[in-house]
Scaffold this active site. Structure first.
Site, PDB file in Angstrom:
ATOM      1  N   GLY A  19       0.840  -1.192   0.000  1.00  0.00           N
ATOM      2  CA  GLY A  19       0.000   0.000   0.000  1.00  0.00           C
ATOM      3  C   GLY A  19       0.866   1.229   0.000  1.00  0.00           C
ATOM      4  O   GLY A  19       2.084   1.173  -0.216  1.00  0.00           O
ATOM      5  N   GLY A  20       0.214   2.384   0.258  1.00  0.00           N
ATOM      6  CA  GLY A  20       0.945   3.637   0.245  1.00  0.00           C
ATOM      7  C   GLY A  20       2.035   3.708   1.295  1.00  0.00           C
ATOM      8  O   GLY A  20       3.020   4.429   1.138  1.00  0.00           O
ATOM      9  N   MET A  21       1.871   2.960   2.396  1.00  0.00           N
ATOM     10  CA  MET A  21       2.851   2.998   3.477  1.00  0.00           C
ATOM     11  C   MET A  21       3.979   1.992   3.283  1.00  0.00           C
ATOM     12  O   MET A  21       4.888   1.917   4.089  1.00  0.00           O
ATOM     13  CB  MET A  21       2.152   2.734   4.812  1.00  0.00           C
ATOM     14  CG  MET A  21       1.251   3.858   5.255  1.00  0.00           C
ATOM     15  SD  MET A  21       2.166   5.274   5.855  1.00  0.00           S
ATOM     16  CE  MET A  21       2.808   4.632   7.384  1.00  0.00           C
ATOM     17  N   GLY A  22       3.943   1.196   2.228  1.00  0.00           N
ATOM     18  CA  GLY A  22       5.027   0.263   1.968  1.00  0.00           C
ATOM     19  C   GLY A  22       4.523  -1.152   1.740  1.00  0.00           C
ATOM     20  O   GLY A  22       3.329  -1.416   1.687  1.00  0.00           O
ATOM     21  N   VAL A  24       4.379  -5.190   2.897  1.00  0.00           N
ATOM     22  CA  VAL A  24       4.339  -5.940   4.158  1.00  0.00           C
ATOM     23  C   VAL A  24       4.624  -7.417   3.877  1.00  0.00           C
ATOM     24  O   VAL A  24       4.092  -7.987   2.918  1.00  0.00           O
ATOM     25  CB  VAL A  24       2.971  -5.791   4.851  1.00  0.00           C
ATOM     26  CG1 VAL A  24       3.000  -6.448   6.229  1.00  0.00           C
ATOM     27  CG2 VAL A  24       2.595  -4.314   4.976  1.00  0.00           C
ATOM     28  N   LYS A  39       7.252  -4.376   7.644  1.00  0.00           N
ATOM     29  CA  LYS A  39       6.780  -3.374   6.682  1.00  0.00           C
ATOM     30  C   LYS A  39       7.979  -2.600   6.164  1.00  0.00           C
ATOM     31  O   LYS A  39       8.635  -1.856   6.915  1.00  0.00           O
ATOM     32  CB  LYS A  39       5.770  -2.428   7.324  1.00  0.00           C
ATOM     33  CG  LYS A  39       5.363  -1.280   6.407  1.00  0.00           C
ATOM     34  CD  LYS A  39       4.104  -0.581   6.877  1.00  0.00           C
ATOM     35  CE  LYS A  39       2.884  -1.409   6.555  1.00  0.00           C
ATOM     36  NZ  LYS A  39       1.622  -0.662   6.813  1.00  0.00           N
ATOM     37  N   ASP A 132      -6.198   7.604  10.052  1.00  0.00           N
ATOM     38  CA  ASP A 132      -6.312   6.755   8.867  1.00  0.00           C
ATOM     39  C   ASP A 132      -7.093   5.495   9.199  1.00  0.00           C
ATOM     40  O   ASP A 132      -6.742   4.405   8.760  1.00  0.00           O
ATOM     41  CB  ASP A 132      -4.915   6.407   8.340  1.00  0.00           C
ATOM     42  CG  ASP A 132      -4.968   5.864   6.910  1.00  0.00           C
ATOM     43  OD1 ASP A 132      -5.998   6.055   6.242  1.00  0.00           O
ATOM     44  OD2 ASP A 132      -3.986   5.246   6.469  1.00  0.00           O
TER      45      ASP A 132
END
Length: 334
Positions: A19-22, A24, A39, A132
């Site tokens: 996703g946008g955060m990396g 996993v 992550k 979020d």
């Protein structure tokens, strides 16, 4: 990253998602002989020392937050140019996947909501705001335990925390860090003040909670649009369709929804703990309508009426006290 690769001391077993955060991964921790979630953060983030320092501070704060309904953060590490988070591996189904099969029963939705609010309350007490909250960030284990993932990490990943007016403050963003990269699913859970780029507090998480509860009960996306702009416009102005709620939705659950989904933060519930208490308020759940509720004096009235009837029956029973009562005549013999 391929499975069976090694990152630091961790052996990568399989991918879990991205996703946008990396990205996993499921990994094995040889030191403690346990499986963890790794992550790996995007390269764009790793190239910014200030952002990395802020993210590391946030990760340390989250590592101190231990709660049954929040996935634990074990550490923030690096291997060469790659930086990654080590987190609790939570087995189970994302709430977003569960909702694809249809609505959740009222009882199950309330049970999950109470757990969600307990996790939010614990974090809010320590000054941590998620910003979020969405079904993708919530996992439900097979036995019904709920876990919030990535709590509070979005703020550390976005732009300067002193600036609340930039589009980069959108809670989930792609590695490209552009407005077009804002994930539509996230936009649908943004509070009105967040969509306007205004300052936010814990009431922003309560708005997102209200959206999630509504979607659990109805099986429908509350705010949806073909574009990010359309979705944000719905968040800001669309009519809230309360008639979509199941007919057996208790009155206290409806109250919680209305108080969490007030567009003016001042009219919203002030804390997750308050929302939790509302959901536990069975006396005001609406299961008994006001017209059928028993008055506190009613038992006394019924008791007095019963005593009166018994007394009347005893006085006028045949051969008893119901004989004619004649006036007494006094005769003087003087």
């Amino acid at each position: 990253m391929e499975s069976e690769a090694v990152l630091g001391t961790y052996r990568i077993l399989s991918p879990l998602g991205s996703g946008g955060m990396g990205e996993v991964y499921r990994a094995h921790d040889p030191k403690l002989d346990r499986e963890v979630a790794i992550k790996v953060l995007p390269k764009e983030m790793s190239a910014d020392p200030e952002r990395i320092a802020r993210f590391q501070r946030e990760a340390r704060a989250l590592a101190t937050l231990q709660h049954p309904n929040i996935a634990s953060v074990y550490g923030f590490e690096e291997d060469g140019t790659q930086r990654f988070l080590v987190m609790e591996l939570v087995e189970g189904q994302d709430l977003s996947e569960r909702l694809k099969t249809g609505p959740v029963s009222v009882d199950e939705a309330v049970a999950l909501s109470k757990q969600l609010l307990e996790g939010l309350a614990a974090a809010h007490e320590q000054g941590i705001i998620l910003r979020d909250l969405k079904p993708d960030n919530i996992k439900v284990r097979p036995e019904g335990e709920l876990k919030i993932l990535d709590f509070g990490l979005a703020r550390a990943y976005t732009a300067d925390p002193e600036s609340e007016t930039e589009i980069l403050n959108s809670p989930t963003i792609t590695a490209a860090m552009t407005q077009a990269g804002v994930i539509l699913g996230t936009a649908a859970y943004m509070s009105p003040e967040q969509a306007r780029g205004q300052a936010v507090d814990q009431r922003t998480d309560l708005w997102a909670f209200g959206v999630i509860l509504f979607e659990m009960l109805t099986g429908n996306r509350f705010f949806a649009g073909d574009t990010v702009s359309d979705t944000l416009a719905a968040v800001l102005r669309a009519e809230l369709e309360w008639d979509l709620l199941p007919g057996d939705t208790p009155a206290n659950v409806r109250r919680v929804l209305r108080r969490c989904l007030a567009r003016d933060p001042k009219e919203r519930l002030r804390s997750a703990a308050d929302a939790r208490l509302e959901l536990e308020d069975d006396e005001q759940s609406g299961a008994v309508s006001p017209s059928t509720k028993r008055s506190p004096a009613l038992p006394v009235v019924i008791g007095l009426l019963a005593v009166s009837l018994l007394a009347a029956a005893w006085i006028f029973k045949p051969g008893g006290q119901n004989r004619e009562i004649r006036p007494t005549t006094h005769v003087s013999l003087a």
